[in-house]
Design a protein around this motif. Structure first.
Motif, PDB file in Angstrom:
ATOM      1  N   GLU A 123      -9.370  17.154 -23.379  1.00 49.43           N
ATOM      2  CA  GLU A 123      -9.782  17.021 -21.972  1.00 49.43           C
ATOM      3  C   GLU A 123      -9.940  18.404 -21.338  1.00 49.43           C
ATOM      4  N   ALA A 124      -9.044  19.328 -21.650  1.00 48.45           N
ATOM      5  CA  ALA A 124      -9.132  20.690 -21.103  1.00 48.45           C
ATOM      6  C   ALA A 124     -10.420  21.374 -21.552  1.00 48.45           C
ATOM      7  N   VAL A 125     -10.768  21.202 -22.817  1.00 46.20           N
ATOM      8  CA  VAL A 125     -11.994  21.820 -23.354  1.00 46.20           C
ATOM      9  C   VAL A 125     -13.226  21.243 -22.664  1.00 46.20           C
ATOM     10  N   GLU A 126     -13.238  19.929 -22.443  1.00 51.02           N
ATOM     11  CA  GLU A 126     -14.376  19.297 -21.761  1.00 51.02           C
ATOM     12  C   GLU A 126     -14.512  19.797 -20.325  1.00 51.02           C
ATOM     13  N   ILE A 127     -13.383  19.924 -19.641  1.00 50.09           N
ATOM     14  CA  ILE A 127     -13.408  20.443 -18.262  1.00 50.09           C
ATOM     15  C   ILE A 127     -13.912  21.887 -18.249  1.00 50.09           C
ATOM     16  N   ALA A 128     -13.466  22.684 -19.211  1.00 52.22           N
ATOM     17  CA  ALA A 128     -13.897  24.096 -19.292  1.00 52.22           C
ATOM     18  C   ALA A 128     -15.397  24.202 -19.520  1.00 52.22           C
ATOM     19  N   LYS A 129     -15.946  23.329 -20.365  1.00 53.06           N
ATOM     20  CA  LYS A 129     -17.407  23.329 -20.605  1.00 53.06           C
ATOM     21  C   LYS A 129     -18.155  22.981 -19.320  1.00 53.06           C
ATOM     22  N   LYS A 130     -17.661  21.966 -18.613  1.00 58.18           N
ATOM     23  CA  LYS A 130     -18.337  21.462 -17.414  1.00 58.18           C
ATOM     24  C   LYS A 130     -18.257  22.479 -16.273  1.00 58.18           C
ATOM     25  N   ARG A 131     -17.092  23.119 -16.152  1.00 57.96           N
ATOM     26  CA  ARG A 131     -16.865  24.004 -15.003  1.00 57.96           C
ATOM     27  C   ARG A 131     -17.265  25.449 -15.301  1.00 57.96           C
ATOM     28  N   GLY A 132     -17.222  25.825 -16.566  1.00 57.95           N
ATOM     29  CA  GLY A 132     -17.531  27.217 -16.924  1.00 57.95           C
ATOM     30  C   GLY A 132     -18.679  27.276 -17.920  1.00 57.95           C
ATOM     31  N   HIS A 133     -18.384  27.791 -19.110  1.00 57.09           N
ATOM     32  CA  HIS A 133     -19.408  27.876 -20.155  1.00 57.09           C
ATOM     33  C   HIS A 133     -18.707  27.788 -21.516  1.00 57.09           C
ATOM     34  N   GLN A 134     -19.507  27.836 -22.589  1.00 53.12           N
ATOM     35  CA  GLN A 134     -18.976  27.625 -23.932  1.00 53.12           C
ATOM     36  C   GLN A 134     -17.920  28.676 -24.300  1.00 53.12           C
ATOM     37  N   ILE A 179     -15.703  30.182 -22.335  1.00 51.04           N
ATOM     38  CA  ILE A 179     -14.415  29.826 -21.730  1.00 51.04           C
ATOM     39  C   ILE A 179     -13.810  28.626 -22.460  1.00 51.04           C
ATOM     40  N   ALA A 180     -14.686  27.650 -22.796  1.00 49.56           N
ATOM     41  CA  ALA A 180     -14.210  26.459 -23.508  1.00 49.56           C
ATOM     42  C   ALA A 180     -13.602  26.836 -24.859  1.00 49.56           C
ATOM     43  N   SER A 181     -14.218  27.778 -25.551  1.00 50.19           N
ATOM     44  CA  SER A 181     -13.703  28.214 -26.856  1.00 50.19           C
ATOM     45  C   SER A 181     -12.356  28.913 -26.706  1.00 50.19           C
ATOM     46  N   MET A 182     -12.237  29.745 -25.669  1.00 50.51           N
ATOM     47  CA  MET A 182     -10.971  30.444 -25.421  1.00 50.51           C
ATOM     48  C   MET A 182      -9.857  29.439 -25.113  1.00 50.51           C
ATOM     49  N   VAL A 183     -10.140  28.480 -24.238  1.00 52.49           N
ATOM     50  CA  VAL A 183      -9.162  27.447 -23.874  1.00 52.49           C
ATOM     51  C   VAL A 183      -8.748  26.662 -25.117  1.00 52.49           C
ATOM     52  N   ASN A 184      -9.733  26.280 -25.904  1.00 49.13           N
ATOM     53  CA  ASN A 184      -9.463  25.537 -27.149  1.00 49.13           C
ATOM     54  C   ASN A 184      -8.575  26.347 -28.090  1.00 49.13           C
ATOM     55  N   GLY A 185      -8.897  27.625 -28.253  1.00 48.49           N
ATOM     56  CA  GLY A 185      -8.142  28.492 -29.169  1.00 48.49           C
ATOM     57  C   GLY A 185      -6.694  28.669 -28.730  1.00 48.49           C
ATOM     58  N   VAL A 186      -6.495  28.921 -27.425  1.00 54.11           N
ATOM     59  CA  VAL A 186      -5.137  29.130 -26.904  1.00 54.11           C
ATOM     60  C   VAL A 186      -4.296  27.862 -27.061  1.00 54.11           C
ATOM     61  N   LEU A 187      -4.856  26.736 -26.668  1.00 52.68           N
ATOM     62  CA  LEU A 187      -4.072  25.495 -26.696  1.00 52.68           C
ATOM     63  C   LEU A 187      -3.788  25.020 -28.119  1.00 52.68           C
ATOM     64  N   ARG A 188      -4.731  25.216 -29.026  1.00 52.70           N
ATOM     65  CA  ARG A 188      -4.482  24.794 -30.421  1.00 52.70           C
ATOM     66  C   ARG A 188      -3.461  25.728 -31.086  1.00 52.70           C
ATOM     67  N   SER A 189      -3.472  26.993 -30.728  1.00 52.67           N
ATOM     68  CA  SER A 189      -2.428  27.911 -31.235  1.00 52.67           C
ATOM     69  C   SER A 189      -1.056  27.469 -30.739  1.00 52.67           C
ATOM     70  N   ILE A 190      -1.000  27.044 -29.477  1.00 49.21           N
ATOM     71  CA  ILE A 190       0.267  26.563 -28.909  1.00 49.21           C
ATOM     72  C   ILE A 190       0.747  25.323 -29.661  1.00 49.21           C
ATOM     73  N   LEU A 191      -0.162  24.401 -29.953  1.00 51.82           N
ATOM     74  CA  LEU A 191       0.223  23.183 -30.683  1.00 51.82           C
ATOM     75  C   LEU A 191       0.803  23.528 -32.053  1.00 51.82           C
ATOM     76  N   ARG A 192       0.194  24.516 -32.726  1.00 52.70           N
ATOM     77  CA  ARG A 192       0.674  24.899 -34.068  1.00 52.70           C
ATOM     78  C   ARG A 192       2.078  25.495 -34.000  1.00 52.70           C
ATOM     79  N   GLU A 193       2.370  26.206 -32.906  1.00 46.97           N
ATOM     80  CA  GLU A 193       3.657  26.929 -32.808  1.00 46.97           C
ATOM     81  C   GLU A 193       4.608  26.310 -31.780  1.00 46.97           C
TER      82      GLU A 193
END
Length: 447
Positions: free
Chosen positions: A102-113, A115-129
């Motif tokens: 949901e965060a990635v979809e919001i980032a795409k809609k409100r910003g651009h690809q 920002i969406a990639s950065m949000v995706n990368g940060v949150l998936r790193s958090i999930l792993r650790e």
């Protein structure tokens, strides 16, 4: 296309960040516009208040995954990452991957690809650790409490100095719990037992308050402001601690009472009910637009003995004759540190200087209204803070300078075994009953 609960929450959080707006006002407006379902309105509310409350902890962990640091991000991106981590860390009912997607979809809609990639990368790193997101074991007590329970370090240090480490931590933990819904029965319209029975018959889960003899705690059952009993004046919505103020004032039918800082009128109404609507209450407030709130309360509860007044409480001594009131209530402006549970952004908005400047005003107000109390009459001083500078010290200085007044205890059975902090008056801390932090002192003028 209708906004989702998360989009509504993000808009509010970004507004708080960018414009230093009040979260409760912004959220109320956003929910009215969005027309979400009750469940989605609840989620949006939880995301806004929870993210603000846990901000320090969220930023601490996000900074491990963002090279430039959280503070360098665009405010809405910062808010999106905080809100998403809040869901992952604190909300069991939301699957972590759903929060990320949901965060990635919001980032795409409100910003651009990008920002969406950065949000995706940060949150998936958090999930792993996620299992490694812990605080260091060797932090000093104040820092650990400030980070674990997300409060400003200066405020934690202050509370440790005033109350000790254990109590300070208990207060901070309590401030992150959801506030209870509590009602005050209108005794002119029925008893607490009758109200409990009526609410249970409507399918609500309720119980009697331990703290207030007129309080009812609502465990579940929806918005009480929409209830016919509220509209008909059977009860008011008020925190349990706040209900004790009128008990301390002990007004009687036929008395003349002054409520110096009365808006929105909950305590005024309680005083009128205790007076059986017989006598005269002047309900004063600084702000003209708040006069209507007091009048609305009185009208809903069918209380005719309340007269509203507008003006600075410091000028009340010039508008009324000396010694002309049987009872005077000064529910003083304060730092509000007892109601952080209800207003989570308060902890970030205040500074040590704010607390000092408000303490100066409180002393001026106390000295100014004291002369309006009749000999033998009662002055009650109350605040919704837990700061000794604004409470016990303010009253101690007043008593030192006004020998015609004496501190007088009042009976609250539920507080008999609650540890008190010394000095005049009664201090309720947020963790003791799950109610607001409140201070109440009853001061009688010698006959």
């Amino acid at each position: 296309m209708q906004a989702t609960a998360r989009e509504v929450a993000l808009n509010v959080l970004a507004g708080v960040e960018e414009d230093a707006a009040y979260s409760n006002l912004l959220l109320n407006r956003a929910l009215q516009r969005a027309e979400l379902s009750p469940a989605d309105s609840g989620l949006a509310t939880e995301l806004v208040y929870g993210t603000i409350a846990r901000q320090a902890t969220l930023d601490y962990f996000l900074n491990r995954f963002i090279k430039s640091g959280v503070k360098r991000l665009n405010p809405w991106v910062r808010s999106l990452l905080r809100m998403s981590l809040y869901q992952i860390r604190y909300l069991d009912r939301i699957p972590p991957h759903a929060a990320v997607n949901e965060a990635v979809e919001i980032a795409k809609k409100r910003g651009h690809q990008g920002i969406a990639s950065m949000v995706n990368g940060v949150l998936r790193s958090i999930l792993r650790e996620e299992g490694e997101l812990t605080l260091p074991d060797d932090l000093p007590a104040a820092e650990r409490i400030a980070l674990e329970h997300s409060h400003p370090l200066w405020l934690v240090e202050r509370w440790i100095a005033q109350y000790g480490e254990e109590t300070a931590e208990a207060v901070c933990a309590a401030n992150n719990q959801p506030p209870k819904t509590s009602l005050r029965v209108n005794t002119l319209r029925g008893s607490r037992e009758e109200l409990l029975g009526e609410l249970e018959a409507e399918g609500r889960t309720v119980r009697a308050s331990e703290l207030s003899p007129l309080g009812v705690i609502v465990e579940s059952g929806g918005n009480l402001a929409d209830d016919h009993g509220y509209r008909d004046g059977r009860f008011s919505i008020q925190d349990e601690s706040s209900m004790l103020v009128a008990e301390a004032l002990a007004p009687e039918p036929g008395m003349k009472v002054l409520d110096c800082c009365a808006a929105p009128g909950g305590k005024t109404a309680h005083i009128a009910e205790k007076m059986q609507n017989r006598g005269e209450i002047v309900a004063n407030d600084l702000h003209e637009h708040k006069q209507g709130l007091i009048a609305e309360q009185a009208e809903r509860l069918n209380l005719s003995c309340v007269e509203t007044s507008v003006g600075d409480a410091l000028t009340l001594k010039d508008r009324y004759e000396p010694a002309s009131f049987d009872r005077v209530l000064l529910d003083a402006p304060c730092s509000g540190f007892g109601v952080i549970r209800r207003k989570p952004d308060l902890r970030w908005a205040k500074t040590p200087d704010d607390a000092a400047s408000i303490a100066k005003l409180q002393r001026q107000l106390l000295g100014s209204v004291a002369g309006l109390v009749k000999p033998g009459g009662i002055l009650v001083y109350s605040t919704c803070t837990i700061e000794r500078e604004e409470n016990q010290r303010a009253v101690a200085e007043f008593l030192r300078d006004h020998a015609e007044f004496v501190s007088e205890p009042f009976d609250v059975p539920s507080l008999e075994n609650a540890p008190q902090t010394g000095g005049a008056g009664m201090q309720i801390l947020p963790h003791q009953f799950g109610s607001d932090g409140f201070y109440i002192a009853r001061l009688r003028r010698r006959s």
